[in-house]
Design a protein around this motif. Structure first.
Motif, mmCIF file in Angstrom:
data_model
loop_
_atom_site.group_PDB
_atom_site.id
_atom_site.type_symbol
_atom_site.label_atom_id
_atom_site.label_comp_id
_atom_site.label_asym_id
_atom_site.label_seq_id
_atom_site.Cartn_x
_atom_site.Cartn_y
_atom_site.Cartn_z
ATOM 1 N N UNK A 228 7.186 61.042 29.596
ATOM 2 C CA UNK A 228 8.646 60.894 29.717
ATOM 3 C C UNK A 228 9.316 62.146 29.140
ATOM 4 N N UNK A 229 10.314 62.665 29.845
ATOM 5 C CA UNK A 229 11.036 63.827 29.307
ATOM 6 C C UNK A 229 12.547 63.609 29.354
ATOM 7 N N UNK A 230 12.962 62.345 29.440
ATOM 8 C CA UNK A 230 14.385 62.011 29.467
ATOM 9 C C UNK A 230 14.625 60.832 28.525
ATOM 10 N N UNK A 231 15.557 61.009 27.602
ATOM 11 C CA UNK A 231 15.779 60.004 26.554
ATOM 12 C C UNK A 231 17.263 59.746 26.351
ATOM 13 N N UNK A 232 17.601 58.506 25.969
ATOM 14 C CA UNK A 232 18.935 58.161 25.486
ATOM 15 C C UNK A 232 18.876 58.117 23.958
ATOM 16 N N UNK A 233 19.891 58.666 23.316
ATOM 17 C CA UNK A 233 19.989 58.542 21.856
ATOM 18 C C UNK A 233 21.468 58.393 21.503
ATOM 19 N N UNK A 234 21.765 58.107 20.248
ATOM 20 C CA UNK A 234 23.177 58.006 19.851
ATOM 21 C C UNK A 234 23.402 58.725 18.529
ATOM 22 N N UNK A 235 24.458 59.488 18.509
ATOM 23 C CA UNK A 235 24.811 60.282 17.327
ATOM 24 C C UNK A 235 24.923 59.381 16.086
ATOM 25 N N UNK A 236 24.335 59.820 14.988
ATOM 26 C CA UNK A 236 24.410 59.054 13.739
ATOM 27 C C UNK A 236 23.511 57.825 13.717
ATOM 28 N N UNK A 237 22.841 57.549 14.849
ATOM 29 C CA UNK A 237 22.040 56.315 14.939
ATOM 30 C C UNK A 237 22.930 55.094 15.154
ATOM 31 N N UNK A 238 24.125 55.317 15.708
ATOM 32 C CA UNK A 238 25.033 54.209 16.014
ATOM 33 C C UNK A 238 24.417 53.312 17.074
ATOM 34 N N UNK A 239 24.971 52.109 17.183
ATOM 35 C CA UNK A 239 24.663 51.337 18.385
ATOM 36 C C UNK A 239 24.031 49.993 18.200
#
Ligand SMILES: CC(C)(COP(=O)([O-])OP(=O)([O-])OC[C@H]1O[C@@H](n2cnc3c(N)ncnc32)[C@H](O)[C@@H]1OP(=O)([O-])[O-])[C@@H](O)C(=O)NCCC(=O)NCCSC(=O)C[C@@](C)(O)CC(=O)[O-]
Length: 306
Positions: A228-239
């Motif tokens: 896999x070379x595509x990821x979702x992430x969220x700034x600060x570890x929010x969510x």
């Protein structure tokens, strides 16, 4: 290490998945400030908002205002999440061109999240997909609870593979396998992504990992190893999804970018500018964040080699 990509695509989902779970309403101007700052970091994909019921998710009630007033750079994909036909109508009216559809692999989660059976979600969203494709839009489709459901427990790989097959037949542009409650382990992540990628999908395959049990980084490494070379992430570890009890934040963007850069994997992201966005998120949410690097910057400087 084997099978590691030279570069990774990151979709920043903080403005949507991150903020949706904040209990205090974040003023529209602050959301715009965050999206605009993220747009200056080198990130090429940002999930900006969602067109969902304001009764169910009050934090996203300003979706149209956010989408219409935020900075839009030509080289950035700005996505909006859509759960049903009505959401699509509203998003189109707001001018959205890149859509993120969602349905759960597990029946009970889907009913709690979008008040529909999985079959009804797929029926509505395949109509959305067809119309969107005719109009030249980009369509991604997230399979929530691809590993575990907060209500039903373990979700079988076969269920997810059958859903991937259906989405491939619909010819969506991207399929996202989501560990909604952050309960998967690296072996499961490696196996499921390997099985999906072994089928040679035409859609881009993305991992969306939450950090509830502290395994998101190990799981992202397992996904990288699977190809896999595509990821979702969220700034600060929010969510976290408000309809997935116990789900903690997403894998934090800054920690993930740090890990990739340290491993020599490119992201195109400017690390210092990203850390400025973390400060912004801190001031917006007025609570302690879960990302690791922002805890280090409290005490001193983050040591980077890149
Ligand atoms: C799907 C609904 C809307 C059904 O909600 P419902 O109450 O069953 O909707 P309805 O069809 O019965 O309609 C009721 C009212 O809502 C309106 N309505 C109907 N649809 C919309 C819409 N799209 N946007 C705005 N308004 C809408 C509709 O027009 C009507 O208005 P009224 O006639 O009463 O004035 C609701 O359950 C909902 O909004 N669910 C979304 C929940 C959500 O946002 N969850 C988080 C996102 S998914 C997630 O986080 C997981 C993910 C993607 O990150 C990956 C992972 O980690 O797994």
């Amino acid at each position: 290490m084997i099978n590691l990509p030279k570069s990774v695509d990151i979709l920043e989902s903080g403005p949507r998945d991150g903020i949706q779970n904040e209990t205090t309403f974040i003023p529209t101007a602050k959301k715009l400030e965050l999206i605009n700052a993220l747009s200056e970091t080198g990130l090429k994909r940002i999930e900006a908002t969602s067109f969902v019921s304001p009764k169910h998710v009050p934090q996203m009630a300003d979706a149209t205002e956010v989408y219409q007033n935020m900075m839009k750079k030509n080289d950035i994909q700005y996505l909006a999440l859509i759960p049903n036909l009505r959401g699509f109508e509203l998003a189109k009216k707001a001018g959205v061109r890149e859509i993120a559809l969602v349905a759960g692999a597990s029946e009970t989660f889907n009913k709690n999240n979008v008040r529909m059976s999985v079959e009804e979600s797929l029926r509505q969203l395949s109509i959305v997909n067809e119309t969107a494709k005719e109009e030249g839009m980009f369509v991604r489709f997230s399979i929530a609870t691809s590993f575990f459901c907060p209500y039903e427990g373990l979700v079988s790989q076969e269920t997810v593979l059958a859903m991937v097959k259906e989405l491939e037949e619909m010819k969506v542009n991207e399929i996202v396998l989501c560990d909604t409650i952050g309960r998967a382990n690296p072996k499961q992540v490696y196996e499921l992504f390997s099985r999906v990628l072994d089928q040679g999908p035409t859609a881009k395959i993305t991992a969306h990992l939450h950090d509830t049990y502290g395994l998101s980084k190990a799981n992202s490494l397992a996904a990288l190893h699977a190809g896999v070379s595509s990821f979702d992430t969220a700034i600060g570890g929010l969510g976290g999804c408000p309809f997935a009890p116990g789900a903690a934040g997403n894998d934090s963007t800054e920690d993930f970018v740090f890990m990739l850069h340290e491993m020599g994997i490119q992201t195109g992201v400017h690390f210092e500018k990203l850390m400025d966005c973390v400060k912004l998120v801190k001031s917006m949410t007025k609570r302690s964040l879960t990302g690791h690097l922002q805890q280090i910057t409290n005490k001193g400087h983050v040591q980077t080699v890149s």
